[in-house]
Write a protein that holds these residues in place. Structure first.
Motif, PDB file in Angstrom:
ATOM      1  N   GLY A 266      -3.124  19.409  14.316  1.00  0.00           N
ATOM      2  CA  GLY A 266      -3.092  18.204  13.511  1.00  0.00           C
ATOM      3  C   GLY A 266      -2.145  17.190  14.100  1.00  0.00           C
ATOM      4  N   ILE A 267      -2.162  16.008  13.521  1.00  0.00           N
ATOM      5  CA  ILE A 267      -1.333  14.932  14.033  1.00  0.00           C
ATOM      6  C   ILE A 267      -0.766  14.130  12.869  1.00  0.00           C
ATOM      7  N   ILE A 268       0.479  13.707  13.017  1.00  0.00           N
ATOM      8  CA  ILE A 268       1.151  12.874  12.020  1.00  0.00           C
ATOM      9  C   ILE A 268       0.984  11.414  12.420  1.00  0.00           C
ATOM     10  N   GLN A 269       0.545  10.593  11.455  1.00  0.00           N
ATOM     11  CA  GLN A 269       0.390   9.157  11.691  1.00  0.00           C
ATOM     12  C   GLN A 269       1.335   8.394  10.759  1.00  0.00           C
ATOM     13  N   PRO A 270       2.536   8.045  11.252  1.00  0.00           N
ATOM     14  CA  PRO A 270       3.450   7.244  10.430  1.00  0.00           C
ATOM     15  C   PRO A 270       2.925   5.824  10.260  1.00  0.00           C
ATOM     16  N   GLY A 271       3.658   5.016   9.507  1.00  0.00           N
ATOM     17  CA  GLY A 271       3.189   3.682   9.164  1.00  0.00           C
ATOM     18  C   GLY A 271       2.844   2.819  10.349  1.00  0.00           C
ATOM     19  N   ASN A 272       3.630   2.896  11.422  1.00  0.00           N
ATOM     20  CA  ASN A 272       3.324   2.044  12.574  1.00  0.00           C
ATOM     21  C   ASN A 272       2.056   2.498  13.288  1.00  0.00           C
ATOM     22  N   ALA A 273       1.735   3.798  13.216  1.00  0.00           N
ATOM     23  CA  ALA A 273       0.473   4.264  13.772  1.00  0.00           C
ATOM     24  C   ALA A 273      -0.706   3.715  12.973  1.00  0.00           C
ATOM     25  N   LEU A 274      -0.576   3.716  11.645  1.00  0.00           N
ATOM     26  CA  LEU A 274      -1.649   3.167  10.802  1.00  0.00           C
ATOM     27  C   LEU A 274      -1.789   1.665  11.014  1.00  0.00           C
TER      28      LEU A 274
ATOM     29  N   ASN B 175      13.184  11.981   1.573  1.00  0.00           N
ATOM     30  CA  ASN B 175      12.972  10.579   1.908  1.00  0.00           C
ATOM     31  C   ASN B 175      11.565  10.144   1.521  1.00  0.00           C
ATOM     32  N   GLU B 176      11.480   8.991   0.877  1.00  0.00           N
ATOM     33  CA  GLU B 176      10.193   8.344   0.634  1.00  0.00           C
ATOM     34  C   GLU B 176       9.920   7.403   1.802  1.00  0.00           C
ATOM     35  N   TRP B 177       8.708   7.426   2.306  1.00  0.00           N
ATOM     36  CA  TRP B 177       8.339   6.499   3.369  1.00  0.00           C
ATOM     37  C   TRP B 177       7.834   5.211   2.742  1.00  0.00           C
ATOM     38  N   PRO B 178       8.427   4.079   3.074  1.00  0.00           N
ATOM     39  CA  PRO B 178       8.028   2.811   2.441  1.00  0.00           C
ATOM     40  C   PRO B 178       6.620   2.392   2.828  1.00  0.00           C
ATOM     41  N   GLY B 179       5.802   2.107   1.819  1.00  0.00           N
ATOM     42  CA  GLY B 179       4.425   1.738   2.076  1.00  0.00           C
ATOM     43  C   GLY B 179       4.244   0.360   2.685  1.00  0.00           C
ATOM     44  N   LEU B 180       5.235  -0.519   2.559  1.00  0.00           N
ATOM     45  CA  LEU B 180       5.065  -1.887   3.061  1.00  0.00           C
ATOM     46  C   LEU B 180       4.987  -1.935   4.578  1.00  0.00           C
ATOM     47  N   ILE B 181       5.312  -0.841   5.243  1.00  0.00           N
ATOM     48  CA  ILE B 181       5.265  -0.809   6.703  1.00  0.00           C
ATOM     49  C   ILE B 181       3.831  -0.913   7.195  1.00  0.00           C
ATOM     50  N   ALA B 182       2.924  -0.275   6.483  1.00  0.00           N
ATOM     51  CA  ALA B 182       1.540  -0.227   6.939  1.00  0.00           C
ATOM     52  C   ALA B 182       0.850  -1.559   6.718  1.00  0.00           C
ATOM     53  N   SER B 183      -0.184  -1.792   7.469  1.00  0.00           N
ATOM     54  CA  SER B 183      -0.960  -3.021   7.334  1.00  0.00           C
ATOM     55  C   SER B 183      -2.434  -2.652   7.335  1.00  0.00           C
ATOM     56  N   PRO B 184      -3.193  -2.975   6.304  1.00  0.00           N
ATOM     57  CA  PRO B 184      -2.779  -3.658   5.086  1.00  0.00           C
ATOM     58  C   PRO B 184      -1.994  -2.730   4.155  1.00  0.00           C
ATOM     59  N   PRO B 185      -1.335  -3.287   3.133  1.00  0.00           N
ATOM     60  CA  PRO B 185      -0.482  -2.475   2.264  1.00  0.00           C
ATOM     61  C   PRO B 185      -1.257  -1.471   1.425  1.00  0.00           C
ATOM     62  N   THR B 186      -2.591  -1.535   1.400  1.00  0.00           N
ATOM     63  CA  THR B 186      -3.378  -0.550   0.662  1.00  0.00           C
ATOM     64  C   THR B 186      -3.384   0.805   1.359  1.00  0.00           C
ATOM     65  N   LEU B 187      -3.001   0.867   2.625  1.00  0.00           N
ATOM     66  CA  LEU B 187      -2.918   2.135   3.325  1.00  0.00           C
ATOM     67  C   LEU B 187      -1.700   2.920   2.847  1.00  0.00           C
TER      68      LEU B 187
ATOM     69  N   PRO C 122       1.778   5.266   3.205  1.00  0.00           N
ATOM     70  CA  PRO C 122       2.894   5.122   4.150  1.00  0.00           C
ATOM     71  C   PRO C 122       2.739   5.974   5.395  1.00  0.00           C
ATOM     72  N   GLY C 123       1.974   7.049   5.299  1.00  0.00           N
ATOM     73  CA  GLY C 123       1.703   7.892   6.451  1.00  0.00           C
ATOM     74  C   GLY C 123       0.419   8.660   6.218  1.00  0.00           C
ATOM     75  N   ASN C 124      -0.069   9.306   7.269  1.00  0.00           N
ATOM     76  CA  ASN C 124      -1.327  10.035   7.158  1.00  0.00           C
ATOM     77  C   ASN C 124      -1.269  11.262   8.055  1.00  0.00           C
ATOM     78  N   GLY C 125      -1.822  12.363   7.570  1.00  0.00           N
ATOM     79  CA  GLY C 125      -2.007  13.544   8.395  1.00  0.00           C
ATOM     80  C   GLY C 125      -3.483  13.766   8.605  1.00  0.00           C
ATOM     81  N   ILE C 126      -3.893  14.150   9.811  1.00  0.00           N
ATOM     82  CA  ILE C 126      -5.305  14.328  10.111  1.00  0.00           C
ATOM     83  C   ILE C 126      -5.441  15.369  11.219  1.00  0.00           C
ATOM     84  N   THR C 127      -6.547  16.105  11.213  1.00  0.00           N
ATOM     85  CA  THR C 127      -6.756  17.070  12.285  1.00  0.00           C
ATOM     86  C   THR C 127      -7.046  16.342  13.589  1.00  0.00           C
TER      87      THR C 127
END
Length: 379
Positions: free
Chosen positions: A45-53, A89-101, A103-108
Motif C-alpha cells: 500500500g501507499i500513503i498519500q498525504p495532503g500534498n500528494a492529493l 495528530n489531526e492532519w489539516p484538511g485545508l492542505i488538499a486541493s480541492p478542500p473536499t478531499l 487530509p490524506g489517503n491510503g490506497i493499494t
C-alpha cells in the motif's frame, strides 16, 4: 514555451507515469518505455498525504484515488506495549486541493498503478513495455536513443524516472551517487482493516516501529521498519518470511501482538532493505533530466516518496511551459525541487537513525512535523 516537443520517459512507475500524463496534458509528444514486460508493481500500500492529493488533483487523478482508497485523518503514536500513548495528530484538511478531499489517503499499490496506467494510455502516450534503452547519445539539438527492441529515435528531452537503481542516472551521471543502505529494513503485509482505523497507528519499539495504515474499507497494511538483528542477512529467501516477520514483532504488545498472528502467507510478505539517494544539483546533463527516486529516493518515515515524484512531474511540466531555453528550464526545475527534497530525504533518514539509537538528541515527532510542513508548502 520551451522548444521541447518530443519527450522520452524512461520508467513506468509513479514518477514516470505522472510525467507522461502531465506532459501529454501540455500538448507534448511522449514515448514511455518500461523494462518490466508485465508493467505491474511490487508492494502493498501507499500513503498519500495532503500534498500528494493536491498534486494528483492537478493531474486529474485525485478523485479516483480517493474513491478506491480510504481516508487518513491523522496519526497516533504509542509505545510498543500498545497502551502508552505518546502523541496524536489531526492532519489539516485545508492542505488538499480541492478542500473536499480528505487530509490524506491510503490506497493499494496495484489500484493506484492501474489508475495511472489507464490515464497514461488514455493520454495518447506511446507506451512500450519489456523495453529499455541501450544507448543515449547527446547532441546540441536532440538526444539519440537506441532501445533493446532494436529501434532508434530522437528526442528533445529524456526524463529518467526509473527509480532508486536508475539506469539513466548511472549511464548519464556515472556510478556516484549510488543508493545508500540506512541500517534498517522494512516489512509490509496486508490484513483486514481494524474497525475504526482511520489514522496511521504507530508503535515505537526498542529497535524500530510497527504500525497500521488503512487502504480500503475492508483492508489495511501492517508496516514495520526496524534495525535487523546483528548478522542477519539483508536479502531473504521467500520461504519462511511470514514466520520470520512474526518473530521480529515479538517485542510488541497490544493490537500488534494480536495482528501478527494473522501473518501466515510467505508470498504476501513484502520486505526490503531501506535505502536512499540524493543527487546533488543539477539534476540534468544536457537534455537528460532525473525525477522521482532516480534523483531523491527517501526512506518511508514521512510518507513522501511518491508525493515528491508526482510533484517533480508537475514542476517539470510548468517549467517546460515557460518561454525560456531548455537549459534554463531544467536549472529552474532543480532549483525549485532540490531543497524541498533534501529536507525530506535527510529528515526521514534522521528519524531512522533515532529509531536505531534512542539516545540520539532528536525528537522524531518534531522532525516529522518539520518535514511535513516543508512538503505541504506551495510548489
Amino acid at each position: 514555451m520551451t522548444q521541447v516537443q518530443r519527450v522520452l520517459v524512461v520508467g513506468g512507475g509513479i514518477g514516470g507515469l505522472s510525467a507522461a500524463i502531465g506532459l501529454r496534458q501540455a500538448g507534448l509528444e511522449v514515448d514511455l518505455v518500461e523494462k518490466n514486460p508485465a508493467w505491474d508493481v511490487y508492494g502493498v500500500g501507499i500513503i498519500q498525504p495532503g500534498n500528494a492529493l493536491r498534486a494528483l488533483h492537478e493531474l486529474g487523478l485525485a478523485g479516483e484515488a480517493v474513491a478506491q482508497g480510504h481516508p487518513i485523518m491523522g496519526d497516533v503514536t504509542w509505545l510498543a506495549d500498545g497502551e502508552t500513548k505518546l502523541a496524536e495528530n489531526e492532519w489539516p484538511g485545508l492542505i488538499a486541493s480541492p478542500p473536499t478531499l480528505p487530509p490524506g489517503n491510503g490506497i493499494t499499490r496495484p489500484r493506484l498503478h492501474r489508475i495511472f496506467q489507464q490515464h497514461t494510455l488514455d493520454s495518447g502516450a506511446d507506451v512500450r513495455t519489456g523495453v529499455t534503452f541501450t544507448a543515449i547519445e547527446h547532441g546540441d539539438e536532440a538526444v539519440s536513443v537506441t532501445f533493446s527492441d532494436g529501434q532508434a529515435r530522437e528526442y528533445d528531452l529524456v526524463v529518467g524516472a526509473d527509480g532508486l537503481y536508475s539506469q539513466v542516472r548511472e549511464t548519464v551521471f556515472g556510478a556516484d551517487p549510488a543508493p545508500s543502505y540506512t541500517g534498517q529494513v522494512c516489512w509490509r503485509y496486508n490484513l483486514p482493516r481494524i474497525d475504526g482505523l482511520d489514522k496511521i497507528w504507530i508503535y515505537i519499539g526498542a529497535s524500530g516501529t510497527a504500525g497500521f495504515v488503512p487502504l480500503a474499507p475492508d483492508l489495511m497494511y501492517m508496516l514495520t521498519i526496524e534495525k535487523p538483528p546483528e548478522g542477519a542477512p539483508l536479502r531473504l529467501e521467500r520461504a519462511g518470511m511470514a514466520a520470520l516477520y512474526r518473530e521480529r514483532l515479538a517485542g510488541f504488545g497490544g493490537i500488534v501482538s494480536a495482528q501478527r498472528e494473522l501473518i501466515v502467507d510467505d508470498d504476501a510478505v513484502v520486505y526490503r532493505p531501506v535505502e536512499n539517494v540524493l543527487v546533488s544539483p543539477p539534476w540534468h546533463r544536457g537534455r537528460v533530466v532525473l525525477i522521482g527516486d532516480a534523483a531523491h529516493a527517501t526512506s518511508p518515515h514521512c510518507g513522501q516518496g511518491a508525493a515528491q515524484a508526482i510533484e517533480d512531474a508537475l514542476v517539470l511540466r510548468e517549467e517546460l511551459g515557460v518561454d525560456q531555453p531548455l537549459e534554463q528550464a531544467l536549472e529552474a526545475f532543480t532549483r525549485r525541487r532540490f531543497e524541498r527534497c533534501k529536507v525530506i530525504v535527510e529528515g526521514s533518514e534522521a528519524i531512522g537513525r533515532w529509531e536505531q539509537d534512542h539516545s540520539l538528541p532528536l525528537d522524531p515527532n518534531q522532525v516529522r512535523h518539520e518535514v511535513i510542513m516543508v512538503a505541504m508548502a506551495p510548489l
